[in-house]
Design a protein around this motif. Sequence first.
Motif, mmCIF file in Angstrom:
data_model
loop_
_atom_site.group_PDB
_atom_site.id
_atom_site.type_symbol
_atom_site.label_atom_id
_atom_site.label_comp_id
_atom_site.label_asym_id
_atom_site.label_seq_id
_atom_site.Cartn_x
_atom_site.Cartn_y
_atom_site.Cartn_z
ATOM 1 N N THR A 1 12.827 19.770 7.231
ATOM 2 C CA THR A 1 11.850 20.853 7.369
ATOM 3 C C THR A 1 10.441 20.435 6.970
ATOM 4 O OG1 THR A 1 12.407 21.593 5.142
ATOM 5 C CG2 THR A 1 13.577 22.652 6.965
ATOM 6 N N ASP A 2 10.324 19.338 6.229
ATOM 7 C CA ASP A 2 8.991 18.918 5.790
ATOM 8 C C ASP A 2 8.293 18.120 6.885
ATOM 9 O OD1 ASP A 2 9.920 19.943 3.434
ATOM 10 O OD2 ASP A 2 9.374 18.203 2.209
ATOM 11 N N MET A 3 7.029 18.414 7.065
ATOM 12 C CA MET A 3 6.209 17.576 7.929
ATOM 13 C C MET A 3 5.054 17.091 7.068
ATOM 14 S SD MET A 3 4.835 18.292 11.770
ATOM 15 C CE MET A 3 4.052 16.944 12.672
ATOM 16 N N ALA A 4 4.623 15.838 7.266
ATOM 17 C CA ALA A 4 3.521 15.304 6.467
ATOM 18 C C ALA A 4 2.651 14.447 7.365
ATOM 19 C CB ALA A 4 4.058 14.480 5.300
ATOM 20 N N PRO A 5 1.372 14.341 7.056
ATOM 21 C CA PRO A 5 0.516 13.519 7.907
ATOM 22 C C PRO A 5 0.738 12.019 7.688
ATOM 23 C CG PRO A 5 -0.777 14.552 6.156
ATOM 24 C CD PRO A 5 0.620 15.078 6.021
ATOM 25 N N THR A 6 1.209 11.636 6.504
ATOM 26 C CA THR A 6 1.466 10.221 6.254
ATOM 27 C C THR A 6 2.406 10.090 5.065
ATOM 28 O OG1 THR A 6 0.491 8.050 5.864
ATOM 29 C CG2 THR A 6 -0.546 9.905 4.753
ATOM 30 N N TYR A 7 2.915 8.888 4.861
ATOM 31 C CA TYR A 7 3.959 8.649 3.863
ATOM 32 C C TYR A 7 3.608 9.189 2.486
ATOM 33 C CZ TYR A 7 5.065 5.395 7.597
ATOM 34 O OH TYR A 7 5.315 4.852 8.817
ATOM 35 N N SER A 8 2.424 8.822 2.022
ATOM 36 C CA SER A 8 2.104 9.080 0.620
ATOM 37 C C SER A 8 1.823 10.556 0.353
ATOM 38 C CB SER A 8 0.895 8.248 0.204
ATOM 39 O OG SER A 8 -0.221 8.614 0.989
ATOM 40 N N PRO B 1 13.167 13.854 2.719
ATOM 41 C CA PRO B 1 12.869 13.299 4.041
ATOM 42 C C PRO B 1 11.887 14.205 4.773
ATOM 43 C CG PRO B 1 15.245 13.368 3.663
ATOM 44 C CD PRO B 1 14.603 14.132 2.547
ATOM 45 N N PHE B 2 11.024 13.605 5.553
ATOM 46 C CA PHE B 2 10.040 14.399 6.300
ATOM 47 C C PHE B 2 9.853 13.770 7.667
ATOM 48 C CE2 PHE B 2 6.382 11.522 6.165
ATOM 49 C CZ PHE B 2 6.776 10.647 5.169
ATOM 50 N N PHE B 3 9.159 14.490 8.531
ATOM 51 C CA PHE B 3 8.801 13.870 9.809
ATOM 52 C C PHE B 3 7.299 13.875 9.976
ATOM 53 C CE2 PHE B 3 10.036 18.279 10.626
ATOM 54 C CZ PHE B 3 9.054 18.776 11.471
ATOM 55 N N MET B 4 6.824 12.944 10.774
ATOM 56 C CA MET B 4 5.391 12.753 10.957
ATOM 57 C C MET B 4 5.159 12.144 12.338
ATOM 58 S SD MET B 4 4.968 9.252 8.666
ATOM 59 C CE MET B 4 3.460 8.627 9.408
ATOM 60 N N ILE B 5 3.919 12.201 12.799
ATOM 61 C CA ILE B 5 3.532 11.404 13.963
ATOM 62 C C ILE B 5 3.041 10.070 13.421
ATOM 63 C CG2 ILE B 5 1.951 11.200 15.917
ATOM 64 C CD1 ILE B 5 4.084 13.374 16.287
ATOM 65 N N ARG C 1 -7.439 9.970 9.613
ATOM 66 C CA ARG C 1 -6.310 9.613 8.770
ATOM 67 C C ARG C 1 -5.318 8.813 9.609
ATOM 68 N NH1 ARG C 1 -4.681 11.951 4.202
ATOM 69 N NH2 ARG C 1 -5.677 13.968 4.530
ATOM 70 N N THR C 2 -4.755 7.769 9.040
ATOM 71 C CA THR C 2 -3.796 6.956 9.777
ATOM 72 C C THR C 2 -2.726 6.489 8.808
ATOM 73 O OG1 THR C 2 -3.474 4.780 10.806
ATOM 74 C CG2 THR C 2 -5.470 5.066 9.520
ATOM 75 N N ASP D 1 0.810 -1.210 0.000
ATOM 76 C CA ASP D 1 0.000 0.000 0.000
ATOM 77 C C ASP D 1 0.847 1.265 0.000
ATOM 78 O OD1 ASP D 1 -2.208 1.616 0.156
ATOM 79 O OD2 ASP D 1 -2.604 1.229 2.269
ATOM 80 N N PRO D 2 1.557 1.519 -1.101
ATOM 81 C CA PRO D 2 2.362 2.742 -1.128
ATOM 82 C C PRO D 2 1.529 4.008 -0.945
ATOM 83 C CG PRO D 2 2.347 1.645 -3.284
ATOM 84 C CD PRO D 2 1.733 0.700 -2.305
ATOM 85 N N GLY D 3 0.234 3.933 -1.189
ATOM 86 C CA GLY D 3 -0.606 5.128 -1.057
ATOM 87 C C GLY D 3 -1.285 5.247 0.294
ATOM 88 N N VAL D 4 -0.784 4.515 1.303
ATOM 89 C CA VAL D 4 -1.450 4.522 2.609
ATOM 90 C C VAL D 4 -1.662 5.944 3.122
ATOM 91 C CG1 VAL D 4 0.721 4.262 3.902
ATOM 92 C CG2 VAL D 4 -1.432 3.568 4.945
ATOM 93 N N GLY D 5 -2.841 6.185 3.644
ATOM 94 C CA GLY D 5 -3.138 7.482 4.236
ATOM 95 C C GLY D 5 -3.651 8.504 3.239
ATOM 96 N N SER D 6 -3.557 8.198 1.954
ATOM 97 C CA SER D 6 -4.055 9.137 0.947
ATOM 98 C C SER D 6 -5.543 8.897 0.723
ATOM 99 C CB SER D 6 -3.282 8.950 -0.362
ATOM 100 O OG SER D 6 -3.673 7.732 -0.974
ATOM 101 N N GLU D 7 -6.070 9.520 -0.312
ATOM 102 C CA GLU D 7 -7.507 9.399 -0.557
ATOM 103 C C GLU D 7 -7.872 8.152 -1.360
ATOM 104 O OE1 GLU D 7 -9.570 11.359 1.047
ATOM 105 O OE2 GLU D 7 -7.777 12.314 1.884
ATOM 106 N N ARG D 8 -6.885 7.362 -1.738
ATOM 107 C CA ARG D 8 -7.229 6.143 -2.492
ATOM 108 C C ARG D 8 -8.177 5.296 -1.641
ATOM 109 N NH1 ARG D 8 -6.395 3.826 1.050
ATOM 110 N NH2 ARG D 8 -4.624 2.771 2.013
#
Lengths: 265, 265, 265
Positions: free
Chosen positions: B215-222, B229-233, A124-125, A72-79
Motif C-alpha cells: 500500500t505504500d508508495m514512495a518517490p525514492t528508496y530513502s 515494502p513500497f512501490f515507486m516509479i 528528484r531521481t 548512497d543509502p540516502g539517494v533521492g533525499s535532501e542530503r
Amino acid sequence: MGKALIALLTDFGRRDYFVASLKGVILSINPDCQIVDLTHEVPDYNLQAAAFILWACYQFFPAGTIFLTVVDPGVGSERRLILLQTDRHIFIAPDNGVLSLILNQERAELFEVSNKKFFITDRRTSFEGRDKMAPVAAWMSLGVSVTELARPVTSVKRLDFAEPQLRPKEIQGNIIYEDKFGNLITSISQELVARFLERNKGTNLVLLAGKKKITDMAPTYSLASADRPFFMINSLGLLEIALYKKSAAETLGLGSGDPVVLKVD
Amino acid sequence: MGKALIALLTDFGRRDYFVASLKGVILSINPDCQIVDLTHEVPDYNLQAAAFILWACYQFFPAGTIFLTVVDPGVGSERRLILLQTDRHIFIAPDNGVLSLILNQERAELFEVSNKKFFITDRRTSFEGRDKMAPVAAWMSLGVSVTELARPVTSVKRLDFAEPQLRPKEIQGNIIYEDKFGNLITSISQELVARFLERNKGTNLVLLAGKKKITDMAPTYSLASADRPFFMINSLGLLEIALYKKSAAETLGLGSGDPVVLKVD
Amino acid sequence: MGKALIALLTDFGRRDYFVASLKGVILSINPDCQIVDLTHEVPDYNLQAAAFILWACYQFFPAGTIFLTVVDPGVGSERRLILLQTDRHIFIAPDNGVLSLILNQERAELFEVSNKKFFITDRRTSFEGRDKMAPVAAWMSLGVSVTELARPVTSVKRLDFAEPQLRPKEIQGNIIYEDKFGNLITSISQELVARFLERNKGTNLVLLAGKKKITDMAPTYSLASADRPFFMINSLGLLEIALYKKSAAETLGLGSGDPVVLKVD
C-alpha cells in the motif's frame, strides 16, 4: 598531465545496468575520459567499507584524478552532494560521511554541488549516480571549474570511526576491514606501534583478538608459520591479522568491528 | 566524435579467459578502441535478462557506440549473427532475440553478418564471440561499413515479453528483473500508470504482488518507511517494488516472472 | 603499434583496494597506458589456474602487450620477480611457475627483475604487486628497456603439469580446468586426438571420466543432445567435457585434477 581520469567506487555490483549507466553518461560527455573501477563490490550501503577502500588506494592515483563514490543509502533525499578538492585530487560523493577518511588525511576545500545545469535531470531521481554525480564528474574532467559547479560549505558529514587508544601497556583498537583473503586489518597504525615500542623496549608483543591470543609476528605472509595466525604491519601501514594461505577471519571467527588489544606479553 | 567505443554484454562471468579473449581480439584489430563492460554477469544463457540490461543502459552511451552482446546458447549452430543499425548505435548479437527490447524502442535497419573475411575463422567454432563477433565489432570500430560486413534481412528473432494489460480498474503486469539490491522491477511503465490515473482520479493505488498487498508508495528508496515494502516509479520509468536498505525480493519471496496487479484500493 | 597495453591477471578479487592500487600506480607512471583485466578471480593462490588462463588468451593480444601476473603466495619472500620476453609479448610475474605454460609454448628470453630503482620501495613489502611489479610494468610500457630493468637468468621455476599419455588404444589425460559454465577442459589436445585417430581409423571413441563413460561427441555445445554429457574439441584445441546449457562438472561430479581416458569403444 595525461588525459582525464575518473575513478568509480560504488556498491552497485557488476551484474546490473548501474555501472554501465554511469560509464555511458561519462563517455557521452567526455569520450576521451579514462574510467577506472576502484570496486563496485562495496557491501550494500556500507559507508565504512567504502571509506576504507577509497583511503587505501587514492594516494596511488595520478594528480587530477576525479574520484566518484556512489554508496548512497540516502539517494533521492535532501542530503547534499559534496565535492572535496585536495592538492592532488577531486572527490565527489553524497554527503553521508563516505569521504571521512580522506578528510582525516588531507587538507581539503569543501563544496556542495549546487549548479543543476550540469545534471541530466534536476528533478528528484532514484539514481543520482547516473543523473547527477556522473555528469558532474564528467564535466569536471572536461575542465569545468569547481566554482562553476559548486559552492563552498564549511562542514560536511563525518563518520564516527573509533580511534585506537594508546595506553601504557597496551593499544586498544578494532578490526576495521576484512579482505577477500580473510586478512583482518585493524585500526592500529605502524606509528602507534612504534610509539608503543619506544615506551616498552625489549618486550614481546602479543595481540588479543576475540578470545584468541596471537603471539607470532611476521614481516609478511609467506614468512609466517603454516597454520599459525600471526600479526604484521601490512602494506597500508596498519596492524593486520593473517594466516598464510588461509582465511584468518574464518579460522579465528573474527570480523569487522571486533576489538583487538596489542600488549606486552 | 571521440574515439571508437565497443560495449560488451555477456554471460561469460569474469573468472575465465573468455572476456579477456574478446578484448585481446578487439585490441589486436583496433588498438585505440575503448572497451566498456556493460556486465558479464548475465545469468547463464538468460536472454531476457540480457535484453533488459542492454535496454536499461544503451541510451546513455555516445552516438557511434557498438554494442556487442554475447549471450548465445546456440553458439556454433546455424543461427545467424545479426547487426542492427539505429540512428545512434550499432548492435551485434546472435539472432536469438536478445535485441528484442532495442527493436521495440528504436527504428533499426536489420542485417545478417555475412562476410566471413572479417572472421578469425570461417569454420565452425564453439567460441563465436571471440572468432566472429569480436572481430566484426572491431573492424566496424575502424570504419568498415555495414554493407561490407553484412547483408540486409527483413526480420530477426524476437523474444516473447508479456505486455502489461491496462484494464478499467487495474493494470496487470509482471516482475521482469530483480537487481542486486533485491529491488523488483516490473513491466508496468510510468506512462501506463499515468493513463490509469487519468481514468481513476483521486483514488488510492495498491499493488498486489504474489500474496502480498503493498500500500505504500514512495518517490525514492530513502523516503520510504523502514521495513515496509513500497512501490515507486524507478529511474528507468518502470514500476518497482523495493524495501529501504533491504531486499524486497527476499522479504516478499518474489522474483522474475511473478505477476503483479496495480489497482484501485 | 597502438598505445601501450598492460594486461593484469591476479587472484585479488574485485572487492578490495588491491586491483585499484595496481591501476593507480601504473597510471601515475604512464597515464596513457591502456589497462585490460584478464581476470582477478583466479582462485586464491592457484598457480595452475592462473597459468592456464594466461595461456588460453595471451595469443589474442596485440604485439607489445605486457602481461602482469600477480598470483603470489610467496610475496615478500626471497623468491625472484621474473620477466620473459617472447617475439611478441612481455610477461612479468613472481618466479613461482605461473608462466610455465607460456614457456612450454614460446621461445622466451628469461630475466630477473633486478633494478630496484624502478620499485616504489626497495624494502620488504607484503604488496609487491603494487610496490614492485606494477611500476616495473608501467616503466616498460613507457619504453624502459628490459636490460635497464632486469638481468638475464638461465632458468626459472616450472610447475609440474602432468603430460597426457598416448597409448596404442587410449589417451590418458586429466581435467585441467573447470570454467564458469561447468565445462571440463582436459589436457588432451586436438593434435593428440588426431594422431590417435590416425592409428585407430574407423573406430568409435568413448571418454572415461571418473566412473562415467561418455559416448556422445559433438562439434559444439548447441549441437549436443539435451541432458547427455558429451565431449568435443573446444575453442582452445583441447578435449572438453560439456553438457548443453548445464554444468557437466556438477552433473558428473568431476573437477580439476580428475583423470580421463579417451579410448576405442
